[in-house]
Structures are given as C-alpha cells and as structure tokens.
Design a protein around this motif. Sequence first.
Motif, mmCIF file in Angstrom:
data_model
loop_
_atom_site.group_PDB
_atom_site.id
_atom_site.type_symbol
_atom_site.label_atom_id
_atom_site.label_comp_id
_atom_site.label_asym_id
_atom_site.label_seq_id
_atom_site.Cartn_x
_atom_site.Cartn_y
_atom_site.Cartn_z
ATOM 1 N N ASP A 143 0.831 -1.202 0.000
ATOM 2 C CA ASP A 143 0.000 0.000 0.000
ATOM 3 C C ASP A 143 0.866 1.252 0.000
ATOM 4 O OD1 ASP A 143 -2.726 1.207 0.288
ATOM 5 O OD2 ASP A 143 -1.834 1.980 2.155
ATOM 6 N N GLY A 144 2.173 1.067 0.223
ATOM 7 C CA GLY A 144 3.090 2.194 0.229
ATOM 8 C C GLY A 144 3.453 2.638 1.648
ATOM 9 N N ASN A 145 4.623 3.300 1.755
ATOM 10 C CA ASN A 145 5.107 3.789 3.055
ATOM 11 C C ASN A 145 5.224 2.683 4.101
ATOM 12 O OD1 ASN A 145 5.436 6.547 2.340
ATOM 13 N ND2 ASN A 145 3.231 6.858 2.579
ATOM 14 N N GLY A 146 5.579 1.482 3.624
ATOM 15 C CA GLY A 146 5.859 0.375 4.529
ATOM 16 C C GLY A 146 4.674 -0.520 4.832
ATOM 17 N N LEU A 147 3.468 -0.108 4.458
ATOM 18 C CA LEU A 147 2.285 -0.919 4.762
ATOM 19 C C LEU A 147 2.026 -1.925 3.648
ATOM 20 C CD1 LEU A 147 -0.177 -1.470 6.612
ATOM 21 C CD2 LEU A 147 -1.434 0.245 5.264
ATOM 22 N N MET A 148 1.763 -3.178 4.066
ATOM 23 C CA MET A 148 1.445 -4.200 3.075
ATOM 24 C C MET A 148 0.478 -5.211 3.671
ATOM 25 S SD MET A 148 5.114 -6.171 3.057
ATOM 26 C CE MET A 148 5.938 -6.641 4.585
ATOM 27 N N LEU A 149 -0.216 -5.896 2.779
ATOM 28 C CA LEU A 149 -1.139 -6.949 3.174
ATOM 29 C C LEU A 149 -0.546 -8.283 2.753
ATOM 30 C CD1 LEU A 149 -4.028 -7.589 4.316
ATOM 31 C CD2 LEU A 149 -4.796 -7.623 1.926
ATOM 32 N N ARG A 150 -0.316 -9.169 3.695
ATOM 33 C CA ARG A 150 0.253 -10.490 3.380
ATOM 34 C C ARG A 150 -0.885 -11.503 3.310
ATOM 35 N NH1 ARG A 150 5.628 -12.218 6.264
ATOM 36 N NH2 ARG A 150 6.310 -10.753 4.626
ATOM 37 N N ILE A 151 -0.954 -12.163 2.127
ATOM 38 C CA ILE A 151 -1.992 -13.179 1.914
ATOM 39 C C ILE A 151 -1.331 -14.544 2.001
ATOM 40 C CG2 ILE A 151 -3.697 -14.139 0.344
ATOM 41 C CD1 ILE A 151 -2.607 -10.575 -0.120
ATOM 42 N N LYS A 152 -1.804 -15.373 2.937
ATOM 43 C CA LYS A 152 -1.222 -16.690 3.156
ATOM 44 C C LYS A 152 -1.975 -17.740 2.354
ATOM 45 C CE LYS A 152 0.741 -15.813 7.733
ATOM 46 N NZ LYS A 152 2.110 -16.190 7.379
ATOM 47 N N PRO A 153 -1.335 -18.895 2.080
ATOM 48 C CA PRO A 153 -2.005 -19.965 1.330
ATOM 49 C C PRO A 153 -3.309 -20.417 1.975
ATOM 50 C CG PRO A 153 0.342 -20.384 1.456
ATOM 51 C CD PRO A 153 0.077 -19.211 2.345
ATOM 52 N N SER A 154 -3.418 -20.218 3.271
ATOM 53 C CA SER A 154 -4.641 -20.609 3.986
ATOM 54 C C SER A 154 -5.795 -19.669 3.710
ATOM 55 C CB SER A 154 -4.366 -20.642 5.489
ATOM 56 O OG SER A 154 -4.011 -19.338 5.960
ATOM 57 N N GLY A 155 -5.475 -18.501 3.121
ATOM 58 C CA GLY A 155 -6.504 -17.514 2.833
ATOM 59 C C GLY A 155 -6.535 -16.366 3.818
ATOM 60 N N SER A 156 -5.810 -16.482 4.955
ATOM 61 C CA SER A 156 -5.785 -15.384 5.935
ATOM 62 C C SER A 156 -5.001 -14.209 5.375
ATOM 63 C CB SER A 156 -5.179 -15.853 7.253
ATOM 64 O OG SER A 156 -3.828 -16.254 7.074
ATOM 65 N N LYS A 157 -5.409 -13.007 5.742
ATOM 66 C CA LYS A 157 -4.791 -11.785 5.266
ATOM 67 C C LYS A 157 -4.341 -10.960 6.490
ATOM 68 C CE LYS A 157 -8.028 -11.777 1.369
ATOM 69 N NZ LYS A 157 -9.136 -11.056 0.687
ATOM 70 N N ILE A 158 -3.041 -10.634 6.539
ATOM 71 C CA ILE A 158 -2.468 -9.964 7.704
ATOM 72 C C ILE A 158 -1.806 -8.669 7.268
ATOM 73 C CG2 ILE A 158 -0.811 -10.173 9.606
ATOM 74 C CD1 ILE A 158 -1.130 -13.221 9.358
ATOM 75 N N TRP A 159 -2.097 -7.618 8.009
ATOM 76 C CA TRP A 159 -1.461 -6.333 7.754
ATOM 77 C C TRP A 159 -0.084 -6.291 8.412
ATOM 78 C CZ3 TRP A 159 -3.466 -3.492 4.112
ATOM 79 C CH2 TRP A 159 -4.841 -3.491 3.900
ATOM 80 N N LEU A 160 0.921 -5.860 7.663
ATOM 81 C CA LEU A 160 2.278 -5.728 8.186
ATOM 82 C C LEU A 160 2.813 -4.344 7.862
ATOM 83 C CD1 LEU A 160 3.886 -9.153 7.103
ATOM 84 C CD2 LEU A 160 3.101 -8.513 9.400
ATOM 85 N N PHE A 161 3.628 -3.857 8.758
ATOM 86 C CA PHE A 161 4.313 -2.586 8.525
ATOM 87 C C PHE A 161 5.808 -2.883 8.529
ATOM 88 C CE2 PHE A 161 6.316 1.296 10.414
ATOM 89 C CZ PHE A 161 6.128 2.120 9.304
ATOM 90 N N ASN A 162 6.456 -2.635 7.403
ATOM 91 C CA ASN A 162 7.883 -2.896 7.274
ATOM 92 C C ASN A 162 8.638 -1.572 7.430
ATOM 93 O OD1 ASN A 162 10.444 -3.201 5.170
ATOM 94 N ND2 ASN A 162 9.994 -5.057 6.341
ATOM 95 N N TYR A 163 9.656 -1.587 8.306
ATOM 96 C CA TYR A 163 10.349 -0.329 8.606
ATOM 97 C C TYR A 163 11.795 -0.605 9.017
ATOM 98 C CZ TYR A 163 9.836 -1.602 13.521
ATOM 99 O OH TYR A 163 9.922 -2.260 14.722
ATOM 100 N N TYR A 164 12.575 0.451 9.092
ATOM 101 C CA TYR A 164 13.942 0.373 9.604
ATOM 102 C C TYR A 164 13.929 0.765 11.093
ATOM 103 C CZ TYR A 164 15.755 0.062 4.835
ATOM 104 O OH TYR A 164 16.036 -0.351 3.553
ATOM 105 N N ARG A 165 14.501 -0.077 11.917
ATOM 106 C CA ARG A 165 14.572 0.225 13.346
ATOM 107 C C ARG A 165 15.452 1.459 13.569
ATOM 108 N NH1 ARG A 165 13.030 -3.594 17.139
ATOM 109 N NH2 ARG A 165 12.440 -5.649 16.339
ATOM 110 N N PRO A 166 15.074 2.314 14.509
ATOM 111 C CA PRO A 166 15.926 3.482 14.797
ATOM 112 C C PRO A 166 17.318 3.027 15.242
ATOM 113 C CG PRO A 166 13.770 3.707 15.832
ATOM 114 C CD PRO A 166 13.846 2.308 15.311
ATOM 115 N N PHE A 167 18.308 3.781 14.880
ATOM 116 C CA PHE A 167 19.698 3.601 15.290
ATOM 117 C C PHE A 167 20.361 2.392 14.615
ATOM 118 C CE2 PHE A 167 17.445 5.489 18.997
ATOM 119 C CZ PHE A 167 17.911 6.779 18.838
ATOM 120 N N THR A 168 19.766 1.181 14.746
ATOM 121 C CA THR A 168 20.413 0.000 14.143
ATOM 122 C C THR A 168 20.161 -0.064 12.647
ATOM 123 O OG1 THR A 168 18.497 -1.456 14.479
ATOM 124 C CG2 THR A 168 20.104 -1.282 16.293
#
Length: 414
Positions: free
Chosen positions: A27-52
């Motif tokens: 969806d942009g800016n780190g947000l995505m929807l992960r669709i699993k083979p089981s059919g479940s859909k999970i929202w994830l936010f991908n980002y860089y951890r501060p400092f590390t």
Amino acid sequence: MAKIISPLTSTEVKHAKPKEKEYNLADGNGLMLRIKPSGSKIWLFNYYRPFTKKRANLGFGQYPDVTLAKAREKRAEARALLADDIDPKDHKNQHAQAEKERLTNTLQTLYLTWFNVKKSEIKENTANEIKRMLDLHVMPKLGSIAISKLTAPMVIDIIKPISEKGKLETVKRICQRLNNIMIFALNTGVINNNPLSGINHAFEAPKVRNMPTLKPDELPKFMEDLKYASIKLTTLLLIEWQLHTITRAGEAAGAKWAEIDFTENVWVIPAERMKMKREHLIPLTDKTLDILARMKPLSGHKDYIFPSYNNPLTHTNPSTVNMAIKRMGYKDKLVGHGLRSLASTTLNEQGFDADVIEAALAHADKNEVRRIYNRADYLERRRKLMYWWSEHIEQAQIGKTTQKNNIINLKVQG
C-alpha cells in the motif's frame, strides 16, 4: 528512480485470493497486506529500526478485523513514533506489558502487598483488625477487579449498606484503608491517579463521642464499688493497676514481669507496645508495688503479670476491664480508658505541671527537643506525681479526698 506504489483499494484487499505461496500487496510507506495460502490476510508494517537501521515487520492485525483505513491509521502512528526515534514494535510490546500489569494488579493483589508492608509498622491487633475489616466488607466483591478499573461510585455502592446500618466508624475506616492502598499503588507506579480520594464525603461522618468517665468527686464511690465487686482477683488488680499507672488498656493488660525494674522501681514499656511507638517509663509507687506483690504468687512464674484465665500463656484480654466495670453498674458511665481522663482531670485541677501530666499519659510531644528533656528530667517529677495520684486513690478508698498540699511525707527519691 524509486518505484512508485499505487495505494490499495478496498476492492483489491477484499478480493485478493490465496496462492500456493504467501505473497504481499503493498500500500506504500511500509504498509502491506500479506496473503497466506490458507486464505488469511495480515497487515504488516515494514520499517527500519531506529539507530540500528535493521529491517523489521510489525503486525497490525488481520483483515477484515482491521480494515484498510484502520491499517493506514496504525501506519501513520508508527511513522510518527519513528520520527521521534521510537521503535513502534518496542512501543507496542511495552504498552501491552503495561496493560497486562494494569489488569493483573487487582485490588486484592495490591491490598496484600500493601498489607505486608503496613503490618510491620503497626501493632498486631491493629493489623488483624484491618485485615478482618477489608476481608469481610471489601475484598469479596471488589478484590478481583483491576485497581485501575475502580471507580468511586463502584466502591461507594459496596460501602453504602454498611452506612445504612449506622456503622459509621467502620465506614470511615474502610474509606481510610482503601485510600491507603490507592496511595500505595500510586506511589509504586501502578496507577496514575486516585479516584477514591473523596469517597468519605459520600457518607455521614461518625459522631465524636467522648469516652465515658467519672468526675473527680465520684472516685470514692467507684473505689467502694470496686472493693465489693464480684470479679476475679486478677481482674480487680488489673483495674487497680490500670488506674494507678494511668495506662491504656492494652499496655496494662499486656504488662510483663520482664518489664519491671525492681531496682529502680520503674515499669519500662517497650516502644513496640506503645501507641506512640516509643519507650515509656512509669515510676512505681508503694501501691503499684503492692499490686505486683499480690500478683507474684499467681503469675510470677509466667511471662505476663495478668495472665488470661483461659490461656495462661497469654495476657488478659484488654477488654476485660471494660466488661468488669460494666458489670459493676457503670454502663455508659465509665470505661477503662476513662480512668486516664479521670486522672488527667484530677491532676490538672490539683495544679500539676501540664507537661508532666502529658508525659505521664504518654502523649506525643511535638517538640523533639522538649521530648528529650522530658526523659531526662521529668521522670523524677513524674515520680512525685505518681505517688500523689496513688495516695489520692488510696484516700478515695476510705472515702476521703486528697489535696495536693496535704501530701508531705511521700516516699519519693530524688
């Protein structure tokens, strides 16, 4: 050139189908929807951890429980935290832990923690009274509730039946103890405010009643009644002991032989047995020494001077004096504590130094310097006072009254 990601639509999210392997819809800016083979859909936010600057994923929940709009709100909150160099995953975990602790810190849990600290500061009888009161009236209905969830109306509703029975002193003490627990929770960081601070104002205040006592000129009649009272010898001598030493019921009933210094003729009550939590010295007179001599054959081989009739290993119940006085016909006229008031009134009327009287009564002295001076100087002055008081009581036994100036040849040292 950075890849341009088109935002997802609600229709795309709704109709995304599972595949043989899981895949993501961005969806942009780190947000995505992960669709699993089981059919479940999970929202994830991908980002860089501060400092590390290591990549990490933070779950926002499952679709459709979390809508696209809600997921975008969570993304905005996470990016705001990142802007302040706060890791949103750590923030979420800390919040979850705090919420867990908040909900598991029930009133019962905090009450027991507070009580374990409190009971080391107060007398055992007081601690037992507090525990009985809270265990009976409060904990059965409120103990399992998170302390952070307590509200004033909730607690008032529990206390109201006690108030309606006219037990206003009990109501007052329950309100006090609950606030003690809440302040403890506040000071230990469990809660941020105390919603129970004003619950006492929801109830009528108990009426202040003075302890029934006698007028100074009624002492001879009381001593006459005591002389012919149908009570056990130990109880009679305890009443006389409490009267002559001007002590509180618990202090008198709990007197131990080990506390008596026969060399200096002083009764040394340790701090832990005193209301004010400091050692109290009482000069012994001929009469109080006579009481001890009469008790010696009965209890000299035991720890307590006035042992319990039912259990000689412990002392007489402090309420024994009250019950005996009541049976003597003094109901609503006199209680054991009133003997102290009688002594105070008489001694003040006779012109004794008010500070010496207060010291004899073991009242708190707010002037620390003077309190130290009291211990060093007042003991001998109190010895004179105690001898006068004992002689006054002895005179009352034969129907006479004593004037201070008439006591000349007292056996007082110093």
